[in-house]
Design a protein around this motif. Structure first.
Motif, PDB file in Angstrom:
ATOM      1  N   LEU A   2       0.854  -1.190   0.000  1.00 47.34           N
ATOM      2  CA  LEU A   2       0.000   0.000   0.000  1.00 47.34           C
ATOM      3  C   LEU A   2       0.891   1.242   0.000  1.00 47.34           C
ATOM      4  N   GLN A   3       0.606   2.159  -0.893  1.00 44.47           N
ATOM      5  CA  GLN A   3       1.438   3.357  -1.016  1.00 44.47           C
ATOM      6  C   GLN A   3       0.577   4.594  -0.766  1.00 44.47           C
ATOM      7  N   PRO A   4       0.892   5.366   0.292  1.00 38.58           N
ATOM      8  CA  PRO A   4       0.066   6.547   0.576  1.00 38.58           C
ATOM      9  C   PRO A   4       0.381   7.703  -0.364  1.00 38.58           C
ATOM     10  N   LEU A   5      -0.607   8.547  -0.603  1.00 38.34           N
ATOM     11  CA  LEU A   5      -0.392   9.786  -1.367  1.00 38.34           C
ATOM     12  C   LEU A   5      -1.413  10.821  -0.921  1.00 38.34           C
ATOM     13  N   ALA A   6      -1.135  12.087  -1.259  1.00 37.01           N
ATOM     14  CA  ALA A   6      -2.065  13.164  -0.915  1.00 37.01           C
ATOM     15  C   ALA A   6      -3.375  12.954  -1.660  1.00 37.01           C
ATOM     16  N   ALA A   7      -4.474  13.411  -1.078  1.00 37.59           N
ATOM     17  CA  ALA A   7      -5.791  13.195  -1.671  1.00 37.59           C
ATOM     18  C   ALA A   7      -5.933  13.983  -2.978  1.00 37.59           C
ATOM     19  N   SER A  59      -6.579   9.706  -8.779  1.00 37.33           N
ATOM     20  CA  SER A  59      -7.554   9.091  -7.863  1.00 37.33           C
ATOM     21  C   SER A  59      -7.534   7.567  -7.944  1.00 37.33           C
ATOM     22  N   TYR A  60      -7.072   7.024  -9.069  1.00 31.61           N
ATOM     23  CA  TYR A  60      -6.973   5.561  -9.137  1.00 31.61           C
ATOM     24  C   TYR A  60      -5.966   5.056  -8.112  1.00 31.61           C
ATOM     25  N   ARG A  61      -4.799   5.719  -8.040  1.00 32.71           N
ATOM     26  CA  ARG A  61      -3.792   5.309  -7.058  1.00 32.71           C
ATOM     27  C   ARG A  61      -4.268   5.596  -5.635  1.00 32.71           C
ATOM     28  N   ALA A  62      -5.120   6.623  -5.480  1.00 27.65           N
ATOM     29  CA  ALA A  62      -5.648   6.968  -4.156  1.00 27.65           C
ATOM     30  C   ALA A  62      -6.801   6.064  -3.747  1.00 27.65           C
ATOM     31  N   ARG A  63      -7.186   5.154  -4.627  1.00 25.26           N
ATOM     32  CA  ARG A  63      -8.289   4.198  -4.377  1.00 25.26           C
ATOM     33  C   ARG A  63      -9.593   4.956  -4.105  1.00 25.26           C
ATOM     34  N   PRO A 182      -4.748  12.973   8.066  1.00 24.04           N
ATOM     35  CA  PRO A 182      -5.059  11.603   8.454  1.00 24.04           C
ATOM     36  C   PRO A 182      -4.687  11.373   9.912  1.00 24.04           C
ATOM     37  N   ALA A 185      -0.857   8.791   9.844  1.00 23.83           N
ATOM     38  CA  ALA A 185      -0.154   8.553   8.589  1.00 23.83           C
ATOM     39  C   ALA A 185       1.201   7.891   8.859  1.00 23.83           C
ATOM     40  N   VAL A 186       1.542   6.889   8.072  1.00 21.48           N
ATOM     41  CA  VAL A 186       2.843   6.240   8.192  1.00 21.48           C
ATOM     42  C   VAL A 186       3.889   7.149   7.569  1.00 21.48           C
ATOM     43  N   VAL A 197       5.107  13.051   5.293  1.00 20.01           N
ATOM     44  CA  VAL A 197       3.958  13.816   4.793  1.00 20.01           C
ATOM     45  C   VAL A 197       4.429  15.238   4.512  1.00 20.01           C
TER      46      VAL A 197
ATOM     47  N   ALA B  34      -8.260   2.072  -7.517  1.00 20.63           N
ATOM     48  CA  ALA B  34      -9.711   2.147  -7.738  1.00 20.63           C
ATOM     49  C   ALA B  34     -10.020   1.603  -9.133  1.00 20.63           C
ATOM     50  N   TYR B 210     -17.627  -1.013  -5.075  1.00 25.72           N
ATOM     51  CA  TYR B 210     -16.319  -0.601  -4.537  1.00 25.72           C
ATOM     52  C   TYR B 210     -16.497   0.419  -3.417  1.00 25.72           C
ATOM     53  N   GLY B 247      -6.156   4.378   9.324  1.00 24.28           N
ATOM     54  CA  GLY B 247      -5.750   5.721   9.732  1.00 24.28           C
ATOM     55  C   GLY B 247      -4.878   6.437   8.733  1.00 24.28           C
ATOM     56  N   PRO B 250      -4.941   8.563   1.632  1.00 25.00           N
ATOM     57  CA  PRO B 250      -5.482   7.859   0.466  1.00 25.00           C
ATOM     58  C   PRO B 250      -4.402   6.997  -0.188  1.00 25.00           C
ATOM     59  N   GLY B 251      -4.787   5.869  -0.678  1.00 25.80           N
ATOM     60  CA  GLY B 251      -3.841   4.910  -1.232  1.00 25.80           C
ATOM     61  C   GLY B 251      -3.659   3.740  -0.280  1.00 25.80           C
ATOM     62  N   THR B 252      -3.699   4.026   1.038  1.00 29.23           N
ATOM     63  CA  THR B 252      -3.613   2.940   2.009  1.00 29.23           C
ATOM     64  C   THR B 252      -5.003   2.454   2.421  1.00 29.23           C
TER      65      THR B 252
END
Lengths: 199, 256
Positions: A2-7, A59-63, A182, A185-186, A197, B34, B210, B247, B250-252
Motif C-alpha cells: 500500500l502506497q500513501p499519497l495526498a488526496a 484518484s486511481y492510485r488513491a483508491r 489523516p 499517517a505512516v 507527509v 480504484a 467498490y 488511519g 489515500p492509497g492505504t
C-alpha cells in the motif's frame, strides 16, 4: 503493498468548483456579455479540464473510485465545452446565444446529471458533504438540460445559480479535505518527500 | 569466441550456481487501485447516447448538430475512456485495457473527423449516402468488441450485454454506412442505445460495490458459468475484503 499519497480530490474539487463558479453565474446571465466565453474558455480548458483530469487519474492510485469517475467525467465535459467556445471564437462553428435553446449541450447535460447522481450515491458511503456537493451538481445539470432543451432562459438562470452553488460546495469539500490530516499517517519524519507527509 | 550476450548469460548462470544453485527469488508487488472501468464506461455511455439518439432523430438536425456535438464526445468518450483503458493495465483487466482503450481511440478519431468537417477541410455526407471510408471503421470495432463479449461470458452478464449489443450494433452500422442505408444504421444505433444503458449499469455496479464495500446493484452472475459466486447477485453481500490501513492517507485505504 500500500502506497500513501495526498488526496487528489482536493485538486479535483477546487478545479470543479472554480470552473462552476465562473461558468454557472455567466450561464445564469449574472455577469458579462454573451461573447465573454472567448475570454474565460482557456481557464475552463486548463483548470476545469486538465486540472480535474489530473486529479481523476491520480484518484486511481488513491483508491478513490467516486472521485475518479466524477472528476474524470466533468474534466471531459469542460475540455469539450472549452473547445466549443474556442471554435466559436475563431468562427469555425456557430453556437446559440446565451439564454437560447441549445439541443446538443442540453443532451450532454442529461447524461452528466445521471453520472453525477451515480457518483453522489457512491460518495455517500464515505462523505456526506461530498454527496451534497455532487447531488447539487446533478440538480444543476438536470435544470441546465431542461433549460437548454426547452429554450427557457428562466430555467437556465436557475440552473446557472444551482451550478454555482455546487461549485461553492465543491470548494468547501476540497478545503475541508486539505486541512483534515489523516489520523495516523505512516511516515519517517526525517526522510524525503514521499517518505514523510509534505515537503 | 562467445559474444557479449552469451558472456552475460554464462556469467549470470555461473553466478547463480556458485551461491546456492537456486534462482534468485522473484518478488511480486500487488498494488490496489480504484476500478478504472467506471470512468471509461460512463464516457462510453454518455457519448454513445448523445450520438446514437441524434442518428435516430430523437433530437437535433442532420447537419446542424454535429459541429457542437463532437467536442465533448472526443474528450469524454475519447480521452477519458482512453485514460481509463490505459489504467486498466494496472487493474490487470485484459478486457478493459483492450476495449476501453480501443473505443477511446475511436471517439477521438471520430471527433477529429468531425472537427475537420466543421473546418470544411473534409466533406461529411449525410447518413443516407454510402460512406465506405467511414463504414470500414466499424469492422475492426465489431470484431474486437464481439471477441470481448465472448471473453466477458466468464465475467458478468451486464458486461457481456454491453459488448454483445455494441458488437452487433457495429455490424449493422458498418453495413448501413457501406450501403448508404439509414435503416441499417438506425438498427445499429438502437443496439448502441441498449449497449450504452448496459454500460451505465455496469459502470455504476462496479463503482457502488467498490464505494460501499458490498453489492448494491446485482452483478448479474450466472452460477457455474461465471467466476464470481452466485451471492454476487444479492444486494448487501460483501464480495471483497480490501487491504486497508484505516488511519492512513489515500492509497492505504478506500478514499472518498
Amino acid at each position: 503493498m500500500l502506497q500513501p499519497l495526498a488526496a487528489p480530490s482536493i485538486l479535483g474539487y477546487f478545479a470543479l468548483g472554480s470552473a462552476l463558479i465562473i461558468w454557472g453565474p455567466w450561464f445564469a446571465m449574472a455577469w458579462g456579455k454573451k461573447s465573454d466565453y472567448s475570454a474565460f474558455f482557456p481557464f475552463l480548458l486548463l483548470f476545469g479540464g486538465f486540472g480535474q483530469l489530473a486529479a481523476a487519474l491520480w484518484s486511481y492510485r488513491a483508491r478513490a473510485a467516486a472521485s475518479a469517475a466524477l472528476h474524470g467525467s466533468w474534466a471531459a465535459f469542460f475540455l469539450g465545452l472549452a473547445l466549443i467556445y474556442l471554435l466559436a471564437t475563431v468562427h469555425t462553428i456557430t453556437i446559440p446565444l446565451r439564454g437560447d435553446g441549445w439541443q446538443s449541450l442540453g443532451q450532454w447535460l442529461i447524461y452528466m446529471a445521471v453520472i453525477s447522481m451515480t457518483t453522489a450515491f457512491a460518495a455517500l458511503a464515505h462523505s456526506v458533504p461530498g454527496f451534497v456537493a455532487q447531488a447539487t451538481l446533478a440538480a444543476g445539470a438536470t435544470l441546465g438540460a431542461i433549460g437548454l432543451l426547452a429554450g427557457s432562459s428562466g430555467v437556465q438562470q436557475v440552473a446557472g445559480w444551482v451550478l454555482c452553488a455546487a461549485g461553492a460546495l465543491a470548494y468547501a469539500v476540497g478545503a475541508y479535505q486539505m486541512v483534515s490530516a489523516p489520523r495516523d499517517a505512516v511516515e519517517y519524519e526525517h526522510g524525503d518527500p514521499g517518505v514523510k507527509v509534505g515537503q | 569466441m562467445m559474444t557479449t550476450h552469451e558472456e552475460y548469460v554464462h556469467q549470470a548462470y555461473e553466478s547463480r550456481h556458485e551461491h546456492d544453485g537456486a534462482a534468485p527469488p522473484a518478488r511480486v508487488y500487488l498494488t490496489p487501485i480504484a476500478p478504472p472501468a467506471t470512468l471509461g464506461l460512463f464516457g462510453f455511455f454518455a457519448s454513445t447516447m448523445v450520438v446514437s439518439t441524434w442518428i435516430l432523430g430523437w433530437w437535433g438536425t442532420p447537419t446542424g448538430s454535429p459541429p457542437t456535438m463532437f467536442e465533448i464526445a472526443a474528450f469524454f468518450g475519447g480521452l477519458a475512456q482512453f485514460a481509463a483503458g490505459v489504467w486498466s493495465f494496472r487493474a490487470r483487466d485484459p478486457i478493459g485495457s483492450a476495449l476501453l482503450t480501443m473505443w477511446g481511440t475511436y471517439w477521438m478519431a471520430w471527433g477529429f473527423l468531425q472537427a475537420l468537417g466543421a473546418a470544411k477541410v473534409v466533406d461529411i455526407p449525410p447518413l443516407s449516402t454510402a460512406q465506405p471510408g467511414f463504414a470500414v471503421w466499424f469492422i475492426p470495432l465489431c470484431l474486437f468488441t464481439s471477441w470481448g463479449a465472448i471473453a466477458a461470458i466468464r465475467e458478468n452478464l451486464p458486461l457481456f450485454l454491453v459488448l454483445a449489443t455494441v458488437g452487433a450494433g457495429c455490424g449493422f452500422v458498418a453495413a448501413g454506412f457501406w450501403a448508404g442505408s439509414p435503416t441499417w444504421t438506425k438498427v445499429g444505433a438502437w443496439l448502441f442505445v441498449f449497449g450504452a444503458c448496459f454500460a451505465w449499469y455496469t459502470g455504476a455496479m462496479v463503482l457502488l460495490e467498490y464505494a460501499w464495500g458490498r453489492v448494491i446493484l446485482s452483478l448479474g452472475v450466472i452460477p457455474g458459468l461465471m467466476k464470481l459466486p452466485a451471492d454476487a447477485n444479492r444486494p448487501g453481500f460483501r464480495l471483497s475484503a480490501p487491504m486497508e490501513y484505516a488511519g492512513g492517507q489515500p492509497g492505504t485505504r478506500h478514499a472518498p
